[in-house]
Design a protein around this motif. Structure first.
Motif, mmCIF file in Angstrom:
data_model
loop_
_atom_site.group_PDB
_atom_site.id
_atom_site.type_symbol
_atom_site.label_atom_id
_atom_site.label_comp_id
_atom_site.label_asym_id
_atom_site.label_seq_id
_atom_site.Cartn_x
_atom_site.Cartn_y
_atom_site.Cartn_z
ATOM 1 N N LEU A 1 11.544 4.696 3.456
ATOM 2 C CA LEU A 1 10.318 4.544 2.662
ATOM 3 C C LEU A 1 9.135 5.243 3.346
ATOM 4 C CD1 LEU A 1 9.182 3.258 0.107
ATOM 5 C CD2 LEU A 1 8.733 1.204 1.438
ATOM 6 N N LEU A 2 9.020 5.076 4.659
ATOM 7 C CA LEU A 2 7.945 5.761 5.386
ATOM 8 C C LEU A 2 8.137 7.276 5.366
ATOM 9 C CD1 LEU A 2 7.439 3.391 8.435
ATOM 10 C CD2 LEU A 2 5.896 3.741 6.501
ATOM 11 N N GLY A 3 9.386 7.726 5.408
ATOM 12 C CA GLY A 3 9.656 9.163 5.289
ATOM 13 C C GLY A 3 9.219 9.711 3.941
ATOM 14 N N LEU A 4 9.497 8.965 2.875
ATOM 15 C CA LEU A 4 9.041 9.368 1.544
ATOM 16 C C LEU A 4 7.522 9.419 1.486
ATOM 17 C CD1 LEU A 4 11.387 7.313 -0.813
ATOM 18 C CD2 LEU A 4 11.285 9.797 -0.626
ATOM 19 N N TRP A 5 6.895 8.408 2.082
ATOM 20 C CA TRP A 5 5.434 8.349 2.090
ATOM 21 C C TRP A 5 4.849 9.547 2.825
ATOM 22 C CZ3 TRP A 5 1.740 7.230 6.004
ATOM 23 C CH2 TRP A 5 0.465 6.917 5.531
ATOM 24 N N MET A 6 5.432 9.889 3.964
ATOM 25 C CA MET A 6 4.940 11.051 4.721
ATOM 26 C C MET A 6 5.129 12.341 3.928
ATOM 27 S SD MET A 6 3.535 10.173 7.544
ATOM 28 C CE MET A 6 3.508 11.720 8.401
ATOM 29 N N VAL B 1 13.275 -3.061 -4.369
ATOM 30 C CA VAL B 1 12.091 -2.268 -4.023
ATOM 31 C C VAL B 1 10.831 -3.016 -4.439
ATOM 32 C CG1 VAL B 1 10.861 -0.104 -4.458
ATOM 33 C CG2 VAL B 1 13.343 -0.077 -4.122
ATOM 34 N N ASN B 2 10.834 -3.628 -5.610
ATOM 35 C CA ASN B 2 9.673 -4.402 -6.057
ATOM 36 C C ASN B 2 9.407 -5.591 -5.140
ATOM 37 O OD1 ASN B 2 8.948 -2.818 -8.246
ATOM 38 N ND2 ASN B 2 10.285 -3.921 -9.657
ATOM 39 N N ALA B 3 10.440 -6.154 -4.575
ATOM 40 C CA ALA B 3 10.272 -7.304 -3.675
ATOM 41 C C ALA B 3 9.556 -6.902 -2.386
ATOM 42 C CB ALA B 3 11.631 -7.919 -3.354
ATOM 43 N N TRP B 4 9.550 -5.631 -2.051
ATOM 44 C CA TRP B 4 8.877 -5.173 -0.837
ATOM 45 C C TRP B 4 7.359 -5.322 -0.940
ATOM 46 C CZ3 TRP B 4 12.139 -0.092 -0.401
ATOM 47 C CH2 TRP B 4 13.434 -0.419 -0.009
ATOM 48 N N LEU B 5 6.862 -5.605 -2.111
ATOM 49 C CA LEU B 5 5.447 -5.916 -2.243
ATOM 50 C C LEU B 5 5.112 -7.218 -1.519
ATOM 51 C CD1 LEU B 5 4.938 -5.101 -6.018
ATOM 52 C CD2 LEU B 5 3.934 -3.864 -4.090
ATOM 53 N N TYR B 6 6.112 -8.095 -1.395
ATOM 54 C CA TYR B 6 5.889 -9.438 -0.850
ATOM 55 C C TYR B 6 6.589 -9.705 0.478
ATOM 56 C CZ TYR B 6 4.713 -9.644 -5.732
ATOM 57 O OH TYR B 6 4.187 -9.355 -6.962
ATOM 58 N N THR C 1 -3.360 11.534 2.560
ATOM 59 C CA THR C 1 -3.631 10.754 3.765
ATOM 60 C C THR C 1 -4.435 11.569 4.752
ATOM 61 O OG1 THR C 1 -1.573 9.548 3.450
ATOM 62 C CG2 THR C 1 -2.563 9.447 5.633
ATOM 63 N N THR C 2 -4.091 12.834 4.910
ATOM 64 C CA THR C 2 -4.816 13.711 5.827
ATOM 65 C C THR C 2 -6.253 13.892 5.361
ATOM 66 O OG1 THR C 2 -2.764 14.867 6.344
ATOM 67 C CG2 THR C 2 -4.804 15.976 6.939
ATOM 68 N N GLN C 3 -6.452 14.070 4.059
ATOM 69 C CA GLN C 3 -7.803 14.214 3.525
ATOM 70 C C GLN C 3 -8.602 12.940 3.733
ATOM 71 O OE1 GLN C 3 -7.001 15.315 -0.504
ATOM 72 N NE2 GLN C 3 -6.788 17.493 -0.043
ATOM 73 N N SER C 4 -7.965 11.803 3.509
ATOM 74 C CA SER C 4 -8.631 10.520 3.703
ATOM 75 C C SER C 4 -9.004 10.324 5.165
ATOM 76 C CB SER C 4 -7.702 9.394 3.243
ATOM 77 O OG SER C 4 -8.177 8.158 3.650
ATOM 78 N N LEU C 5 -8.093 10.680 6.064
ATOM 79 C CA LEU C 5 -8.368 10.567 7.494
ATOM 80 C C LEU C 5 -9.495 11.503 7.905
ATOM 81 C CD1 LEU C 5 -7.599 9.362 10.211
ATOM 82 C CD2 LEU C 5 -5.878 11.133 10.446
ATOM 83 N N LYS D 1 0.839 -1.205 0.000
ATOM 84 C CA LYS D 1 0.000 0.000 0.000
ATOM 85 C C LYS D 1 0.873 1.252 0.000
ATOM 86 C CE LYS D 1 -4.002 2.221 1.167
ATOM 87 N NZ LYS D 1 -3.977 3.338 0.233
ATOM 88 N N ILE D 2 1.953 1.222 0.774
ATOM 89 C CA ILE D 2 2.878 2.359 0.804
ATOM 90 C C ILE D 2 3.449 2.598 -0.590
ATOM 91 C CG2 ILE D 2 5.086 3.197 1.741
ATOM 92 C CD1 ILE D 2 2.941 3.166 3.875
ATOM 93 N N LEU D 3 3.893 1.526 -1.255
ATOM 94 C CA LEU D 3 4.447 1.666 -2.606
ATOM 95 C C LEU D 3 3.388 2.141 -3.594
ATOM 96 C CD1 LEU D 3 6.713 -1.515 -2.720
ATOM 97 C CD2 LEU D 3 7.475 0.871 -2.638
ATOM 98 N N ASP D 4 2.172 1.630 -3.475
ATOM 99 C CA ASP D 4 1.085 2.073 -4.358
ATOM 100 C C ASP D 4 0.763 3.551 -4.145
ATOM 101 O OD1 ASP D 4 0.827 -0.393 -5.552
ATOM 102 O OD2 ASP D 4 -0.882 -1.011 -4.324
ATOM 103 N N ASP D 5 0.696 3.972 -2.882
ATOM 104 C CA ASP D 5 0.423 5.384 -2.588
ATOM 105 C C ASP D 5 1.504 6.286 -3.169
ATOM 106 O OD1 ASP D 5 -1.862 4.680 -1.233
ATOM 107 O OD2 ASP D 5 -1.047 5.086 0.772
#
Length: 87
Positions: free
Chosen positions: A50-55, A34-39, A62-66, A8-12
């Motif tokens: 990766l979480l830093g990039l996502w943020m 990076v592609n292997a992180w899907l699994y 994410t804020t709008q969704s929340l 989900k993080i990679l998709d976002d």
């Protein structure tokens, strides 16, 4: 503690315009890693980056969704008020 859905993080990030190649450059790994992180989970330090990039890139959506989720929850609680006797 809930596990992180790395797919989900990679998709976002992809929806925000950040390619997996770009992620691989930032993290310092090959693109197929990076592609292997899907699994499977990334290494701890890679996950932090990766979480830093996502943020950075997905925070607004994410804020709008929340906010939408909170709004829906408030509407439900107004229709169905909490009754402590039933809890």
């Amino acid at each position: 503690m809930n596990p992180v859905d790395w797919g989900k993080i990679l998709d976002d990030l992809g929806k925000a315009g950040v390619t997996r190649y770009r992620i691989s450059v930032v993290v310092g790994r090959q693109w197929h890693t990076v592609n292997a992180w899907l699994y499977r989970e990334p290494k701890y330090s890679d996950g932090q980056i990766l979480l830093g990039l996502w943020m950075k890139h997905c925070q607004q959506s994410t804020t709008q969704s929340l906010a939408q989720t909170v709004k829906q929850t408030d509407q439900i609680s107004l229709r169905y008020p909490f009754n402590p006797k039933l809890a």
